[in-house]
Design an enzyme around this catalytic site. Structure first.
Site, PDB file in Angstrom:
ATOM      1  N   ARG A  35      -8.219  -9.584   6.523  1.00 46.81           N
ATOM      2  CA  ARG A  35      -6.919 -10.144   6.134  1.00 46.81           C
ATOM      3  C   ARG A  35      -7.020 -11.665   5.987  1.00 46.81           C
ATOM      4  O   ARG A  35      -6.404 -12.261   5.104  1.00 46.81           O
ATOM      5  CB  ARG A  35      -5.851  -9.811   7.167  1.00 46.81           C
ATOM      6  CG  ARG A  35      -5.733  -8.344   7.513  1.00 46.81           C
ATOM      7  CD  ARG A  35      -4.516  -7.675   6.902  1.00 46.81           C
ATOM      8  NE  ARG A  35      -4.300  -6.351   7.466  1.00 46.81           N
ATOM      9  CZ  ARG A  35      -4.893  -5.226   7.039  1.00 46.81           C
ATOM     10  NH1 ARG A  35      -5.734  -5.257   6.027  1.00 46.81           N
ATOM     11  NH2 ARG A  35      -4.637  -4.062   7.622  1.00 46.81           N
ATOM     12  N   GLU A 179      -0.943   8.329  16.955  1.00 46.70           N
ATOM     13  CA  GLU A 179      -0.837   7.910  15.553  1.00 46.70           C
ATOM     14  C   GLU A 179      -1.753   8.717  14.634  1.00 46.70           C
ATOM     15  O   GLU A 179      -2.918   8.358  14.427  1.00 46.70           O
ATOM     16  CB  GLU A 179      -1.170   6.406  15.428  1.00 46.70           C
ATOM     17  CG  GLU A 179      -1.056   5.903  13.989  1.00 46.70           C
ATOM     18  CD  GLU A 179      -1.392   4.419  13.838  1.00 46.70           C
ATOM     19  OE1 GLU A 179      -1.757   3.766  14.830  1.00 46.70           O
ATOM     20  OE2 GLU A 179      -1.299   3.921  12.706  1.00 46.70           O
ATOM     21  N   LYS A 221       3.617   7.926  16.181  1.00 47.24           N
ATOM     22  CA  LYS A 221       3.553   6.912  15.112  1.00 47.24           C
ATOM     23  C   LYS A 221       2.977   7.567  13.862  1.00 47.24           C
ATOM     24  O   LYS A 221       1.762   7.561  13.636  1.00 47.24           O
ATOM     25  CB  LYS A 221       2.692   5.722  15.572  1.00 47.24           C
ATOM     26  CG  LYS A 221       2.492   4.661  14.505  1.00 47.24           C
ATOM     27  CD  LYS A 221       1.975   3.358  15.099  1.00 47.24           C
ATOM     28  CE  LYS A 221       1.637   2.358  14.020  1.00 47.24           C
ATOM     29  NZ  LYS A 221       1.401   1.006  14.555  1.00 47.24           N
ATOM     30  N   SER A 263       3.326   1.229   8.387  1.00 49.89           N
ATOM     31  CA  SER A 263       3.712   0.961   6.998  1.00 49.89           C
ATOM     32  C   SER A 263       2.640   1.443   6.022  1.00 49.89           C
ATOM     33  O   SER A 263       2.966   1.779   4.875  1.00 49.89           O
ATOM     34  CB  SER A 263       4.054  -0.518   6.784  1.00 49.89           C
ATOM     35  OG  SER A 263       3.002  -1.382   7.135  1.00 49.89           O
ATOM     36  N   GLY A 264       1.397   1.452   6.430  1.00 50.07           N
ATOM     37  CA  GLY A 264       0.343   2.136   5.681  1.00 50.07           C
ATOM     38  C   GLY A 264       0.025   1.631   4.291  1.00 50.07           C
ATOM     39  O   GLY A 264      -0.509   2.379   3.480  1.00 50.07           O
ATOM     40  N   GLY A 265       0.388   0.386   3.988  1.00 49.46           N
ATOM     41  CA  GLY A 265       0.104  -0.150   2.657  1.00 49.46           C
ATOM     42  C   GLY A 265       1.311  -0.119   1.732  1.00 49.46           C
ATOM     43  O   GLY A 265       1.227  -0.546   0.578  1.00 49.46           O
ATOM     44  N   ARG A 296       1.209  -4.799   8.662  1.00 53.64           N
ATOM     45  CA  ARG A 296       1.281  -5.571   7.414  1.00 53.64           C
ATOM     46  C   ARG A 296       2.709  -5.830   6.946  1.00 53.64           C
ATOM     47  O   ARG A 296       3.028  -6.933   6.505  1.00 53.64           O
ATOM     48  CB  ARG A 296       0.503  -4.834   6.310  1.00 53.64           C
ATOM     49  CG  ARG A 296      -0.981  -5.001   6.417  1.00 53.64           C
ATOM     50  CD  ARG A 296      -1.720  -3.980   5.568  1.00 53.64           C
ATOM     51  NE  ARG A 296      -1.640  -2.643   6.128  1.00 53.64           N
ATOM     52  CZ  ARG A 296      -2.192  -1.569   5.569  1.00 53.64           C
ATOM     53  NH1 ARG A 296      -2.837  -1.683   4.422  1.00 53.64           N
ATOM     54  NH2 ARG A 296      -2.104  -0.385   6.139  1.00 53.64           N
TER      55      ARG A 296
HETATM   56  P1  13P Z   1       0.337  -0.980   9.000  1.00 55.83           P
HETATM   57  O1  13P Z   1       1.817  -1.055   9.263  1.00 55.83           O
HETATM   58  O2  13P Z   1      -0.210  -2.210   8.362  1.00 55.83           O
HETATM   59  O3  13P Z   1      -0.052   0.294   8.320  1.00 55.83           O
HETATM   60  O4  13P Z   1      -0.360  -0.940  10.405  1.00 55.83           O
HETATM   61  C1  13P Z   1       0.146  -0.146  11.400  1.00 55.83           C
HETATM   62  C2  13P Z   1      -0.929   0.229  12.317  1.00 55.83           C
HETATM   63  O5  13P Z   1      -0.844  -0.019  13.483  1.00 55.83           O
HETATM   64  C3  13P Z   1      -2.092   0.931  11.775  1.00 55.83           C
HETATM   65  O6  13P Z   1      -2.835   1.471  12.813  1.00 55.83           O
END
Ligand code: 13P
Length: 346
Positions: A35, A179, A221, A263-265, A296
């Site tokens: 990043r 998650e 999650k 959020s996953g992108g 993100r």
């Molecule tokens: P993002 O919201 O950027 O997808 O990250 C969440 C996260 O903790 C991924 O493991």
């Protein structure tokens, strides 16, 4: 039968406090450096520490954030003036959490699929982090949608890993964030995403049950049920929210206190809009709280503005607070597109 543990129940409840979500800032050094490179920021320990200090000392962040997930390097670090990050969080009223998995590695015998590692020595690591002040943890499993994936083997192995991790966390006094991320990358439709997410969640909760994990002492999650980024038809906000809630109602036991999405992108605005729609339309049908645990989608504007320059810290913190505030509104179903237009002043 799973155990009654008042400390875990109250931690989970505090993590899911009304109007708040969980900030993911547990990027491994590799991911954090990636990043940084995108913003031309030097990938040094010093910069990682400075950036994490910017986040954790952001004024009023705890109005919208109940806890933050840290990486091993970060939980051991302190502010420039020597106050440990754990103390900074405790003082601000944010619960320290820790990433426990050691990453998703190639799954043997299954091309293009991943298995999350980190179970070896986990009991001792949990004891150390608890002693340092952590009260919850995270473990991310990755499921990839492709023509021949996910395999049953991949879903099964990852669900087993999540369940073993969660049981060890509860034994050691940490609330596990479970998650299972179904990746957004690919050409798949939202229907295919629904199918894979539902199957994954069923398998995850089956394994959690087998390992004696208490559903009322954990947080889920998940990823949202959404079209793959390469799919020619992109589902609307309404469709994503509706299908995601339908999938969760079909798979997640009501005893689970909360669901906090990654959020996953997805873009920042989409992440907020989807969460908002779920709460605005379906709150009364949901037995669990539905909120965010974004990395993100909360950090990006702050990271971009900071750019490694100390003169930009104050405004970067305002930008961070702004996204936390918007997602807090989304977790209550009161977010509007108009809120995005308000300028952030220093
Ligand atoms: P993002 O919201 O950027 O997808 O990250 C969440 C996260 O903790 C991924 O493991």
């Amino acid at each position: 039968m799973s155990k009654y543990a008042p400390e875990l129940i109250s931690t989970a409840k505090a993590m899911m406090a009304e109007g708040k979500g969980i900030l993911a800032m547990d990027e491994s050094n590799g991911t954090c450096n990636k990043r940084f490179e995108q913003q031309d920021i030097a990938t040094t320990v010093k910069n990682r520490r400075t950036y994490r200090e910017l986040i954790l000392t952001c004024p009023n962040l705890s109005d919208y954030i109940s806890g933050a997930i840290l990486y091993d390097e970060t939980i051991r670090q302190s502010t420039k003036s020597g106050v440990s990050f754990v103390k900074v969080m405790q003082k601000a009223g944010m619960i320290p959490g820790i990433k426990l998995d050691t990453g998703a590695k190639n799954l043997a015998g299954h091309k293009d699929e991943k298995i999350t590692e980190g179970l070896d020595g986990l009991r001792d690591r949990i004891a150390e982090y608890y002693q340092m002040g952590a009260r919850f943890a995270k473990w991310r499993a990755v499921i990839t949608i492709g023509e021949a994936t996910p395999s049953d083997a991949c879903i099964e192995a990852n669900a087993y890993g999540l369940a073993r991790y969660a049981a060890l966390c509860q034994e050691g006094g940490l609330v596990p964030i479970v998650e299972p991320e179904v990746l957004i990358d690919g050409k798949h439709t939202i229907e295919r995403c629904y199918e894979v997410t539902e199957k994954t969640l069923h398998e995850v909760f089956r394994h959690l049950y087998v390992q004696n994990v208490a559903y009322d002492q954990m947080i889920l999650k998940p990823s949202m049920v959404i079209s793959g980024t390469g799919c020619s038809t992109q589902a609307s906000v309404e469709q994503v929210a509706t299908e995601t809630i339908r999938c969760l109602l079909n798979t997640v036991p009501p005893a689970v206190p909360g669901i906090a999405f990654l959020s996953g992108g997805q873009s920042q605005e989409r992440s907020s809009a989807h969460l908002n729609y779920m709460n605005a339309k379906f709150k009364s049908q949901c037995p669990w709280r539905v909120t965010f645990s974004y990395a993100r989608a909360i950090q990006q504007p702050a990271l971009e503005h900071w750019g490694g320059n100390s003169a930009n810290v104050a405004k970067a913190q305002k930008l961070l607070l702004q996204r936390a505030k918007l997602n807090s509104a989304a977790s209550k179903g009161t977010y509007t597109q108009k809120m995005e237009k308000k300028p952030v002043l220093v």
